[in-house]
Design a protein around this motif. Structure first.
Motif: not given
Length: 182
Positions: A124-147
């Protein structure tokens, strides 16, 4: 490239859309989770998942779909629901002629964090950093990490497939080789 990541589940199905273009930062187009009622009939639940995925495909028009590879360490019942939701996602993509790729949780974690054993918080922390978003998507989910995983791995996978196809003998040559071996 626009990629729809699907984290399949019968109770909860996560979806994330990420856009990628050479020389530009990755961007999140959408992220969300939809749920099906636990007391509903399995057919109705799968229909709800199908409708939800179809809406996302209509709205975001991805060029590729990536689905988390199904496995379950929690039991057959959980694994079956996940596999059924995964099949719905694959079917929806196939109807539109979209390529579908599968990645294991370990591949996703290794690609996004550098460690196949990373925890959910680290992903979640890496997805937040890599996609330059303010916070990990809630509920925590792997869909963005998959993409993200697919966007980074797809070029290498394509080159491997092309090399493999080029290494195969032409059909006529293969037949002649079989005939001479007899």
């Amino acid at each position: 490239m626009r990629v729809l990541g699907v984290n399949p589940g019968l109770a909860r199905c996560g979806l994330g859309v990420v856009d990628s273009a050479p020389g530009r930062p990755l961007t999140v187009t959408a992220a969300g989770v939809f749920r099906t009622p636990a007391d509903a009939d399995i057919g109705h639940r799968l229909l709800l998942i199908e409708r939800g995925i179809e809406r996302w495909l209509d709205e975001y028009q991805p060029g590729a779909v990536v689905v988390k590879w199904v496995f379950s360490r929690y039991g057959v019942r959980t694994g079956m629901g996940t596999a059924q939701a995964s099949a719905v996602a694959i079917l929806c993509a196939a109807r539109r002629g979209l390529p579908v790729t599968w990645h294991t949780p370990g591949e996703v974690k290794a690609t996004v964090t550098g460690s196949g054993g990373a925890g959910k918080a680290q992903v979640g922390a890496m997805v937040t950093r890599l996609l330059r978003i303010d916070a990990p998507p809630k509920p925590a989910d792997d869909a963005l990490a998959l993409a993200l995983c697919h966007i980074w791995r797809a070029p290498a996978l394509n080159r491997l497939q092309q090399a493999h196809a080029a290494a195969r003998p032409a059909p006529a040559l293969a037949r002649r080789q079989k005939d001479t071996i007899r």
